[in-house]
Design a protein around this motif. Structure first.
Motif, short mmCIF file in Angstrom:
data_model
loop_
_atom_site.label_atom_id
_atom_site.label_comp_id
_atom_site.label_asym_id
_atom_site.label_seq_id
_atom_site.Cartn_x
_atom_site.Cartn_y
_atom_site.Cartn_z
N SER A 170 6.77 1.42 0.74
CA SER A 170 5.51 2.14 0.58
C SER A 170 5.75 3.58 0.13
CB SER A 170 4.76 2.10 1.90
OG SER A 170 3.69 2.98 1.89
N GLN A 171 6.74 4.20 0.74
CA GLN A 171 7.04 5.60 0.38
C GLN A 171 7.59 5.68 -1.04
OE1 GLN A 171 9.49 6.50 3.74
NE2 GLN A 171 7.74 7.07 4.99
N GLN A 209 0.85 -1.19 0.00
CA GLN A 209 0.00 0.00 0.00
C GLN A 209 0.89 1.25 0.00
OE1 GLN A 209 -3.03 -0.03 -0.59
NE2 GLN A 209 -3.82 1.96 0.03
N TYR A 229 2.14 5.37 0.11
CA TYR A 229 1.96 6.55 0.99
C TYR A 229 1.91 6.16 2.46
CZ TYR A 229 0.69 8.63 -3.49
OH TYR A 229 0.70 9.04 -4.79
N GLY A 230 2.68 5.12 2.83
CA GLY A 230 2.69 4.67 4.23
C GLY A 230 3.94 5.13 4.95
N PHE A 231 4.36 4.31 5.92
CA PHE A 231 5.41 4.73 6.84
C PHE A 231 6.73 4.01 6.61
CE2 PHE A 231 1.22 5.09 8.74
CZ PHE A 231 1.16 6.45 8.87
#
Ligand SMILES: Cc1ncc(COP(=O)(O)O)c(C=O)c1O
Length: 411
Positions: free
Chosen positions: A61-62, A53, A55-57
């Motif tokens: 993801s980034q 997923q 736009y996470g941490f």
């Protein structure tokens, strides 16, 4: 003048190096182009390294989210629009479907819109259905001989409460570029906004949408060397007026409000490869330039000049045959008006010719190409279909010669 280095161009497309495709001349590009290596590499990297997923941490993801943002930012800059004016949807047909829902929510009975019979069904059927909601639908007709739209006909339709004019940048049958700037100026003067289907035009050079002045511009990246997405630009002044079509809490997000489907993360990220490709073409031919839109314009100029040169002998060959009708304007061929999308009717059924051409190593399409109204308006039977010979800047003179030989043997 700098000419397109076709050998360099072809090194950017893995399809040209596949054993199964050797000797196969590809003339069904208006259906879907080959994909450039930059897009394939990014798609592969996304699925192997970043398929989480976004736009996470965490880093994967980034990186995925950053790459999706990169695609939007770079493509928007190439087309001279703001980043948040560009959205990705599953296809152009899906994008027009959502847009039509939004307009249905905004327009009132008694308002009028204009549609054409030169469009692919994607930019006309959904708009015509607004008639069921009390919107007056006016049809801008092509002339029956050459399939052209005339500005004077449009002028007569623009009287009264016209709110929207939908038309193609270029038809996927007659292959003629419409004067978008002039049409947009007429529509705006009458108080209407414009929706331009650029699906048949964008593969021949990314448009400068800012300069065209249209409120909406749509095209399909899978026909423009990219992944299977629909790219939609809606200028801010209109986007902010159209009612939100996404989840209520996304109403303020310009890039979400008109694309309710969950985004295809990998394909959006891979669309950045389209920008890589254009930049690679620019750097190879011209060197460095910080002006992004100027790079896109220069590359489009190279593409068009090569296509013009390659198209001329094919048009000449077809014009000289008395068993072929070229749909559209077969008399005029000026550098800025005709793209290499050539639909013909011949003495034999289009499908039979397409099948026979396959035996000659030539890949073409036959059918109505969802332009049923255009084909009908030109006096042909959409059920019979037409033969469509379509190519782009990576097509060589030798492939066109192969096509002409194949046509000689099969028409
Ligand atoms: C001119 C034109 N407009 C719209 C479309 C629809 O595009 P999509 O397949 O992305 O819905 C096509 C597809 O062939 C097309 O050729």
């Amino acid at each position: 003048m700098t000419e397109l280095d076709i050998d360099f161009v072809r090194t950017q497309f893995p399809a040209f190096f596949q054993p199964l495709l050797q000797g196969q001349a590809f003339f069904e590009n208006a259906g879907g182009s080959y994909t450039c290596g930059q897009v394939i590499d990014r798609l592969h990297r996304f699925y192997t390294e970043r398929k989480v997923q976004p736009y996470g941490f965490f880093k994967a993801s980034q990186d995925g989210g950053d790459e999706m943002d990169e695609a939007r930012t770079r493509l928007a800059a190439l087309m001279n629009v703001e980043t948040d004016e560009l959205s990705f949807g599953p296809s152009t047909s899906q994008n027009t479907y959502i847009l039509a829902q939004a307009f249905a929510d905004m327009l009132a009975p008694g308002d009028a819109i204009i549609v054409t019979d030169q469009d692919h069904e994607a930019n006309t059927g959904v708009w015509r259905r607004l008639g069921d909601r009390g919107i007056e639908v006016r049809e801008w007709h092509v002339d029956h001989e050459l399939g052209q739209l005339s500005s004077s006909d449009l002028g007569k339709l623009l009287e009264g409460p016209i709110k929207l004019v939908c038309f193609p940048h270029c038809s996927n049958i007659v292959g003629q570029e419409n004067p978008v700037g002039e049409i947009v100026a007429m529509a705006h003067a009458a108080g209407a906004v414009t929706c331009v289907d650029g699906v048949s035009m964008a593969p021949h050079g990314l448009p400068d949408i800012g300069a065209l002045g249209t409120d909406i511009y749509l095209f399909s990246s899978y026909k423009t060397y990219g992944p299977h997405q629909g790219i939609m630009v809606v200028r801010r002044t209109l986007a902010d007026r159209l009612p939100n079509q996404a989840h209520f809490f996304n109403a303020a997000a310009r890039t979400k409000r008109l694309t309710p489907a969950g985004p295809d993360h990998a394909q959006i990220a891979a669309a950045a490869g389209m920008a890589d490709y254009i930049d690679a073409l620019y750097a190879h031919h011209f060197g460095e330039n910080d002006d992004t839109a100027a790079r896109a314009r220069a590359v489009a100029g190279l593409q068009r000049a090569h296509e013009d040169k390659t198209l001329a002998p094919l048009l000449e060959f077809l014009r000289c045959r008395n068993d072929v009708r070229i749909l559209g304007n077969n008399h005029i061929h000026t550098p800025t008006s005709r793209v290499p999308t050539v639909a013909i009717c011949a003495a034999r059924p289009a499908e039979a010719i397409a099948r026979d051409l396959a035996d000659h190593g030539i890949m073409v399409g036959a059918g109505d190409f969802y332009a049923v109204r255009t084909i009908g308006a030109l006096g042909c039977d959409p059920k019979e279909g037409v033969l469509r010979l379509s190519f782009v800047h990576y097509t060589t003179d030798a492939e066109v010669v192969q096509l002409m030989k194949g046509l000689d043997a099969t028409l």
